[in-house]
Design a protein around this motif. Structure first.
Motif, PDB file in Angstrom:
ATOM      1  N   VAL A   1       0.721   3.026  -2.357  1.00 25.49           N
ATOM      2  CA  VAL A   1      -0.348   2.545  -1.616  1.00 25.49           C
ATOM      3  C   VAL A   1      -1.345   3.663  -1.274  1.00 25.49           C
ATOM      4  O   VAL A   1      -2.561   3.231  -1.382  1.00 25.49           O
ATOM      5  CB  VAL A   1       0.204   1.934  -0.297  1.00 25.49           C
ATOM      6  CG1 VAL A   1      -1.113   1.159   0.348  1.00 25.49           C
ATOM      7  CG2 VAL A   1       1.193   0.923  -0.692  1.00 25.49           C
TER       8      VAL A   1
ATOM      9  N   LEU B   1       1.195  11.592  15.007  1.00 29.68           N
ATOM     10  CA  LEU B   1       1.437  10.031  15.367  1.00 29.68           C
ATOM     11  C   LEU B   1       3.212   9.820  14.880  1.00 29.68           C
ATOM     12  O   LEU B   1       3.733  10.561  13.971  1.00 29.68           O
ATOM     13  CB  LEU B   1       0.978   9.246  13.986  1.00 29.68           C
ATOM     14  CG  LEU B   1      -0.585   9.128  14.198  1.00 29.68           C
ATOM     15  CD1 LEU B   1      -1.235   8.439  13.275  1.00 29.68           C
ATOM     16  CD2 LEU B   1      -0.968   8.249  15.694  1.00 29.68           C
TER      17      LEU B   1
ATOM     18  N   LEU C   1       4.806   7.362  13.894  1.00 29.47           N
ATOM     19  CA  LEU C   1       5.302   6.235  12.794  1.00 29.47           C
ATOM     20  C   LEU C   1       6.128   6.961  11.685  1.00 29.47           C
ATOM     21  O   LEU C   1       5.765   8.013  11.023  1.00 29.47           O
ATOM     22  CB  LEU C   1       3.952   5.650  12.106  1.00 29.47           C
ATOM     23  CG  LEU C   1       3.189   4.801  13.057  1.00 29.47           C
ATOM     24  CD1 LEU C   1       2.054   4.410  12.374  1.00 29.47           C
ATOM     25  CD2 LEU C   1       3.929   3.714  13.289  1.00 29.47           C
TER      26      LEU C   1
ATOM     27  N   ILE D   1       4.800  -1.671   7.088  1.00 25.66           N
ATOM     28  CA  ILE D   1       3.512  -2.278   7.156  1.00 25.66           C
ATOM     29  C   ILE D   1       2.638  -2.483   6.109  1.00 25.66           C
ATOM     30  O   ILE D   1       1.913  -3.450   5.819  1.00 25.66           O
ATOM     31  CB  ILE D   1       2.850  -1.188   8.318  1.00 25.66           C
ATOM     32  CG1 ILE D   1       3.639  -1.195   9.772  1.00 25.66           C
ATOM     33  CG2 ILE D   1       1.243  -1.680   8.395  1.00 25.66           C
ATOM     34  CD1 ILE D   1       3.044  -0.208  10.703  1.00 25.66           C
ATOM     35  N   ALA D   2       2.795  -1.403   5.235  1.00 20.54           N
ATOM     36  CA  ALA D   2       1.952  -1.366   3.909  1.00 20.54           C
ATOM     37  C   ALA D   2       2.197  -2.824   3.121  1.00 20.54           C
ATOM     38  O   ALA D   2       1.315  -3.193   2.535  1.00 20.54           O
ATOM     39  CB  ALA D   2       2.373  -0.447   3.179  1.00 20.54           C
TER      40      ALA D   2
ATOM     41  N   ASN E   1       1.385  -6.231   6.241  1.00 16.59           N
ATOM     42  CA  ASN E   1       0.432  -6.289   6.800  1.00 16.59           C
ATOM     43  C   ASN E   1      -0.836  -5.394   6.430  1.00 16.59           C
ATOM     44  O   ASN E   1      -0.906  -4.176   7.117  1.00 16.59           O
ATOM     45  CB  ASN E   1       0.548  -6.128   8.351  1.00 16.59           C
ATOM     46  CG  ASN E   1      -0.688  -6.626   9.194  1.00 16.59           C
ATOM     47  OD1 ASN E   1      -2.032  -6.837   9.063  1.00 16.59           O
ATOM     48  ND2 ASN E   1      -0.214  -6.998  10.572  1.00 16.59           N
TER      49      ASN E   1
ATOM     50  N   ASN F   1      -3.929  -4.838   6.564  1.00 12.52           N
ATOM     51  CA  ASN F   1      -5.074  -4.523   7.058  1.00 12.52           C
ATOM     52  C   ASN F   1      -4.712  -3.580   8.224  1.00 12.52           C
ATOM     53  O   ASN F   1      -5.403  -2.564   8.356  1.00 12.52           O
ATOM     54  CB  ASN F   1      -5.738  -5.843   7.614  1.00 12.52           C
ATOM     55  CG  ASN F   1      -6.322  -7.058   6.745  1.00 12.52           C
ATOM     56  OD1 ASN F   1      -6.456  -6.275   5.442  1.00 12.52           O
ATOM     57  ND2 ASN F   1      -6.780  -8.047   7.110  1.00 12.52           N
ATOM     58  N   CYS F   2      -3.644  -3.896   8.946  1.00 16.38           N
ATOM     59  CA  CYS F   2      -3.040  -2.917   9.782  1.00 16.38           C
ATOM     60  C   CYS F   2      -2.907  -1.510   9.206  1.00 16.38           C
ATOM     61  O   CYS F   2      -3.196  -0.624   9.661  1.00 16.38           O
ATOM     62  CB  CYS F   2      -1.723  -3.661  10.405  1.00 16.38           C
ATOM     63  SG  CYS F   2      -1.026  -2.493  11.400  1.00 16.38           S
TER      64      CYS F   2
ATOM     65  N   MET G   1      -6.208   0.198   8.534  1.00 13.69           N
ATOM     66  CA  MET G   1      -6.500   0.904  10.068  1.00 13.69           C
ATOM     67  C   MET G   1      -5.867   2.030  10.153  1.00 13.69           C
ATOM     68  O   MET G   1      -6.492   3.163  10.636  1.00 13.69           O
ATOM     69  CB  MET G   1      -6.391  -0.315  11.083  1.00 13.69           C
ATOM     70  CG  MET G   1      -7.309  -1.232  11.137  1.00 13.69           C
ATOM     71  SD  MET G   1      -7.238  -2.273  12.855  1.00 13.69           S
ATOM     72  CE  MET G   1      -6.734  -3.740  12.344  1.00 13.69           C
TER      73      MET G   1
ATOM     74  N   LYS H   1      -7.530   5.940  10.525  1.00 18.59           N
ATOM     75  CA  LYS H   1      -7.330   6.617  11.619  1.00 18.59           C
ATOM     76  C   LYS H   1      -7.019   8.190  11.243  1.00 18.59           C
ATOM     77  O   LYS H   1      -7.502   8.969  11.692  1.00 18.59           O
ATOM     78  CB  LYS H   1      -6.789   5.865  12.633  1.00 18.59           C
ATOM     79  CG  LYS H   1      -7.353   5.524  13.691  1.00 18.59           C
ATOM     80  CD  LYS H   1      -6.487   5.229  15.018  1.00 18.59           C
ATOM     81  CE  LYS H   1      -6.927   4.709  16.198  1.00 18.59           C
ATOM     82  NZ  LYS H   1      -7.745   5.352  17.140  1.00 18.59           N
TER      83      LYS H   1
END
Lengths: 253, 119
Positions: free
Chosen positions: B68, B90, B92, B100-101, B104, B106-107, B110, B114
């Motif tokens: 991704v 972070l 994560l 998430i990839a 979601n 769009n998340c 974001m 960032k």
């Protein structure tokens, strides 16, 4: 796959921002690492993380012909306290648990007829670099849905295979070997000779060496279509030009 | 010593083993000696693969995240993403990032922006 919703993203962004400034005291701050979404600030986790593991039957044996498939039965929905329910979407509360089970593609996620078709013109492209990109796309390693055990890749068409280029003296010095199986049956020919004889085999040999070897690898190899000349019979699949990122793929004249 | 017949002990032991291997294919669930061997192999694999599973999944998440990130931005890769993630402190982990990839996008975009913009 869920569409974009602000709740999930805001959850993670507050996590991100909270880890930067620990003095923030928003009500959604979690004190521990986000392993479980249900850890409220301060209190011990009382709520069970959704268990989708089937329970194992070890000693007491059910009748042999009727083994219950427990993973297909109703799983415990994650129990979210009511004051935190606004943070989560409907699909997260009642749907399957996506955070504790890594995504694995179902049959509907890799239907052959819905796969992308790419096309590459091999004219004056360096053989190995082109084969590498092709193999990445055929295997599906450029996708977020990559799975090593499932064929998630795309189809790739190569045209003008006889015009593929190699650098240095490989044109006369690179050897292609094959063995017939009988003693003394090693046949050797150079790149040039093979290009005169069967030009498609050069690209096929290169890509096959870069695909995994095994049942799946052989199935992936059938997704590569190599043609001599500019014509190919796959117009109906509407192939898209293969995105090439390598700057050194074209032969420098 | 008095004469001791062996009785049912062996049968009871083998019945447990046979139950374990009852879903195996062909002779592996029917013939006693083969069943014992296959049960042993199955348990060994299971033991070894419990550690392997953790490695394998991490590998899978890393490959997915790599795919991704390379698609999002040219000259960017998993290694640079993780470096910037750590620089920004972070928390994560790779599992969550990969999920998430997938779920979601769009998340993930974001988060990605960032990380890149204020590294």
């Amino acid at each position: 796959m869920a569409a974009a919703k602000p709740t999930v993203s805001s959850f993670f962004l507050t996590l991100a921002s909270s880890s930067n400034d620990p003095s923030s005291s928003s009500p959604t701050t979690v004190t521990a690492l986000p392993r479980s979404r249900f850890l409220s600030a301060g209190s011990s986790p009382k709520f069970s993380i959704a268990h989708s593991k089937p329970s194992f039957v070890t000693s007491s044996s059910p009748p042999r012909h009727k083994l219950p498939v427990r993973c297909q039965q109703q799983q415990n929905p994650p129990s979210i306290p009511p004051e935190q329910r606004w943070m989560f979407e409907e699909s997260e509360i009642n749907g399957p648990d996506i955070w504790n089970k890594t995504w694995y593609p179902k049959a509907a996620d890799h239907i052959s007829t819905e796969k992308t078709w790419y096309i590459v013109d091999a004219t004056d492209k360096i053989l190995g670099r082109m084969a590498s990109t092709i193999a990445m796309h055929v295997r599906g390693k450029n996708l977020a849905t990559y799975t090593p055990s499932v064929d998630m890749g795309a189809y790739v068409i190569v045209i003008n295979a006889e015009k593929v280029a190699v650098s240095g003296k490989k044109r006369t010095q690179k050897l292609y070997r094959r063995h017939s199986g009988r003693p003394g049956g090693l046949k050797v020919e150079t790149f040039d000779q093979l290009q005169q004889r069967i030009p498609e085999r050069i690209v096929e040999h290169a890509v096959r060496g870069m695909l995994p070897k095994g049942r799946l690898g052989r199935a992936l190899f059938t997704h590569l279509k190599v043609y001599e000349g500019p014509e190919h019979p796959h117009e109906a699949q509407k192939p898209v030009p293969l995105p090439i990122r390598d700057k050194r793929m074209q032969v420098q004249k | 010593m008095t004469r001791v017949k062996r009785g049912y002990t062996a049968r009871r032991r083998r019945k447990k083993i046979r139950l374990f291997a009852s879903t195996f294919i062909g002779a592996h669930s029917r013939l006693t000696r083969t069943t014992t061997q296959q049960r042993m192999r199955a348990l060994v694999s299971s033991h070894r693969d419990r550690s392997r599973k953790k490695r394998d999944f991490r590998r899978l998440w890393i490959t997915r995240i790599n795919a991704v990130t390379r698609k999002e931005r040219v000259f960017y890769s998993y290694s640079k993403l993780i470096h910037n993630l750590y620089k920004r402190q972070l928390l994560l982990n790779r599992k969550i990032l990969a999920q998430i990839a997938l779920s979601n996008k769009n998340c993930f975009d974001m988060i990605f922006n960032k990380i890149i913009n204020q590294k």
